[in-house]
Write a protein that holds these residues in place. Structure first.
Motif, PDB file in Angstrom:
ATOM      1  N   ALA A   1     -14.707  35.919 -80.628  1.00 17.08           N
ATOM      2  CA  ALA A   1     -15.645  35.391 -79.560  1.00 17.08           C
ATOM      3  C   ALA A   1     -14.000  35.008 -77.930  1.00 17.08           C
ATOM      4  O   ALA A   1     -15.431  35.455 -76.908  1.00 17.08           O
ATOM      5  N   ALA A   2     -13.182  35.916 -78.550  1.00 18.32           N
ATOM      6  CA  ALA A   2     -12.684  35.805 -76.681  1.00 18.32           C
ATOM      7  C   ALA A   2     -13.531  37.428 -76.673  1.00 18.32           C
ATOM      8  O   ALA A   2     -13.875  37.191 -74.867  1.00 18.32           O
ATOM      9  N   LEU A   3     -14.076  38.242 -77.153  1.00 20.19           N
ATOM     10  CA  LEU A   3     -14.725  39.362 -76.810  1.00 20.19           C
ATOM     11  C   LEU A   3     -15.783  38.947 -76.722  1.00 20.19           C
ATOM     12  O   LEU A   3     -15.740  39.485 -75.356  1.00 20.19           O
ATOM     13  N   ASP A   4     -16.538  38.488 -77.026  1.00 26.12           N
ATOM     14  CA  ASP A   4     -17.764  37.867 -76.766  1.00 26.12           C
ATOM     15  C   ASP A   4     -17.823  37.174 -74.816  1.00 26.12           C
ATOM     16  O   ASP A   4     -18.307  37.571 -74.583  1.00 26.12           O
ATOM     17  N   LEU A   5     -16.709  36.577 -74.837  1.00 28.10           N
ATOM     18  CA  LEU A   5     -16.509  35.450 -73.720  1.00 28.10           C
ATOM     19  C   LEU A   5     -16.703  36.839 -72.208  1.00 28.10           C
ATOM     20  O   LEU A   5     -16.719  37.046 -71.851  1.00 28.10           O
ATOM     21  N   PHE A   6     -15.515  37.339 -73.003  1.00 28.19           N
ATOM     22  CA  PHE A   6     -15.034  38.534 -71.704  1.00 28.19           C
ATOM     23  C   PHE A   6     -15.551  39.084 -71.374  1.00 28.19           C
ATOM     24  O   PHE A   6     -15.517  39.759 -70.594  1.00 28.19           O
TER      25      PHE A   6
ATOM     26  N   ARG B   1     -16.725  30.162 -78.388  1.00 30.48           N
ATOM     27  CA  ARG B   1     -16.007  29.466 -79.358  1.00 30.48           C
ATOM     28  C   ARG B   1     -15.295  28.951 -80.448  1.00 30.48           C
ATOM     29  O   ARG B   1     -16.533  29.828 -81.230  1.00 30.48           O
ATOM     30  N   PRO B   2     -14.557  29.635 -80.469  1.00 27.82           N
ATOM     31  CA  PRO B   2     -13.730  30.023 -82.122  1.00 27.82           C
ATOM     32  C   PRO B   2     -14.535  29.325 -83.227  1.00 27.82           C
ATOM     33  O   PRO B   2     -14.562  28.090 -82.988  1.00 27.82           O
ATOM     34  N   GLY B   3     -14.725  29.376 -84.132  1.00 30.59           N
ATOM     35  CA  GLY B   3     -15.610  29.027 -84.992  1.00 30.59           C
ATOM     36  C   GLY B   3     -16.858  28.755 -85.194  1.00 30.59           C
ATOM     37  O   GLY B   3     -17.502  28.442 -86.465  1.00 30.59           O
ATOM     38  N   ASN B   4     -17.483  29.174 -84.182  1.00 34.85           N
ATOM     39  CA  ASN B   4     -19.156  29.107 -84.170  1.00 34.85           C
ATOM     40  C   ASN B   4     -19.319  31.073 -83.655  1.00 34.85           C
ATOM     41  O   ASN B   4     -18.393  32.124 -83.841  1.00 34.85           O
ATOM     42  N   PRO B   5     -20.370  30.674 -84.646  1.00 35.99           N
ATOM     43  CA  PRO B   5     -21.172  32.633 -84.600  1.00 35.99           C
ATOM     44  C   PRO B   5     -21.449  33.442 -82.791  1.00 35.99           C
ATOM     45  O   PRO B   5     -21.104  32.271 -82.206  1.00 35.99           O
ATOM     46  N   VAL B   6     -20.789  34.296 -82.830  1.00 29.59           N
ATOM     47  CA  VAL B   6     -20.467  34.364 -81.323  1.00 29.59           C
ATOM     48  C   VAL B   6     -21.457  35.988 -81.448  1.00 29.59           C
ATOM     49  O   VAL B   6     -21.287  36.725 -82.542  1.00 29.59           O
ATOM     50  N   ARG B   7     -21.355  36.460 -80.334  1.00 30.00           N
ATOM     51  CA  ARG B   7     -22.045  37.851 -80.319  1.00 30.00           C
ATOM     52  C   ARG B   7     -21.511  38.898 -81.080  1.00 30.00           C
ATOM     53  O   ARG B   7     -20.264  39.068 -80.948  1.00 30.00           O
ATOM     54  N   GLY B   8     -21.345  39.375 -82.258  1.00 29.38           N
ATOM     55  CA  GLY B   8     -21.115  40.190 -83.319  1.00 29.38           C
ATOM     56  C   GLY B   8     -19.990  39.649 -84.061  1.00 29.38           C
ATOM     57  O   GLY B   8     -19.270  40.287 -85.356  1.00 29.38           O
ATOM     58  N   SER B   9     -20.321  38.160 -84.476  1.00 30.90           N
ATOM     59  CA  SER B   9     -19.832  37.467 -85.824  1.00 30.90           C
ATOM     60  C   SER B   9     -20.907  36.372 -85.782  1.00 30.90           C
ATOM     61  O   SER B   9     -20.823  35.606 -85.167  1.00 30.90           O
ATOM     62  N   THR B  10     -20.714  36.216 -87.350  1.00 32.46           N
ATOM     63  CA  THR B  10     -21.032  35.218 -87.929  1.00 32.46           C
ATOM     64  C   THR B  10     -20.333  34.485 -87.896  1.00 32.46           C
ATOM     65  O   THR B  10     -20.193  32.890 -88.331  1.00 32.46           O
TER      66      THR B  10
ATOM     67  N   ARG C   1     -20.916  40.108 -68.444  1.00 36.83           N
ATOM     68  CA  ARG C   1     -20.895  40.629 -67.197  1.00 36.83           C
ATOM     69  C   ARG C   1     -19.662  39.937 -65.991  1.00 36.83           C
ATOM     70  O   ARG C   1     -20.209  38.807 -66.154  1.00 36.83           O
ATOM     71  N   TRP C   2     -19.184  40.042 -65.771  1.00 40.10           N
ATOM     72  CA  TRP C   2     -17.800  39.779 -64.661  1.00 40.10           C
ATOM     73  C   TRP C   2     -17.165  38.741 -65.289  1.00 40.10           C
ATOM     74  O   TRP C   2     -16.328  38.388 -64.110  1.00 40.10           O
ATOM     75  N   SER C   3     -17.731  38.983 -66.585  1.00 37.11           N
ATOM     76  CA  SER C   3     -16.060  37.095 -66.391  1.00 37.11           C
ATOM     77  C   SER C   3     -14.632  37.695 -66.036  1.00 37.11           C
ATOM     78  O   SER C   3     -13.752  37.539 -65.564  1.00 37.11           O
ATOM     79  N   LEU C   4     -14.634  38.357 -67.045  1.00 35.90           N
ATOM     80  CA  LEU C   4     -13.043  39.865 -66.735  1.00 35.90           C
ATOM     81  C   LEU C   4     -12.955  39.507 -65.621  1.00 35.90           C
ATOM     82  O   LEU C   4     -11.986  39.300 -65.064  1.00 35.90           O
TER      83      LEU C   4
END
Length: 141
Positions: free
Chosen positions: A21-26, A5-14, A29-32
């Motif tokens: 967040a979009a890059l983490d989601l997409f 989610r935007p605003g929360n730490p994600v893989r590759g970004s604190t 595996r298989w999301s895109l």
């Protein structure tokens, strides 16, 4: 693993910047692939699974749950899955990448490149595009 989610730490970004967040989601595996297969219209679980090369049911359930939580897909009353307006925008944003991938494939292997997905990429409808998939000049984006 929680849905990015935007605003929360994600893989590759604190920082949780929206792009990260979009890059983490997409990037999961298989999301895109799920998103891409839903671009032509709603699909049920089994037909979607078939279009995604028979991915495992457990991974598909997890990805569908994440994409539902991220509000890029929703489930219809008949249980089929469909892109939301945000999901349609994401597919529209992927169209230039799909066209580039077709040109890349043709450059690397001019005799064997399959451009089926790339040709259909320009036909994905979007409210702010003209028939060839290019943005309208008067678009408020």
């Amino acid at each position: 693993m929680a849905t990015p989610r935007p605003g929360n730490p994600v893989r590759g970004s604190t920082t949780g910047r929206p792009l990260m967040a979009a890059l983490d989601l997409f990037g999961r595996r298989w999301s895109l692939r799920i998103l891409w297969e839903l671009r032509a219209g709603p699909l049920g679980f089994r037909p979607l699974q078939k279009r995604c090369d028979d991915m495992s049911s457990s991974v598909m359930r997890q990805r569908l749950a994440e994409l539902l939580d991220a509000q890029v897909i929703h489930q219809l009353p008949d249980s089929r899955y469909e892109l939301t307006p945000l999901g349609q925008e994401a597919c529209h944003a992927l169209n230039p990448l799909a066209r580039w991938a077709g040109r890349w494939a043709a450059t690397i292997d001019p005799q064997g490149a399959d451009h089926t997905d790339d040709q259909s990429a320009s036909r994905v409808s979007h409210p702010d595009t003209v028939d060839d998939g290019t943005p309208e000049r008067d678009s408020a984006d």
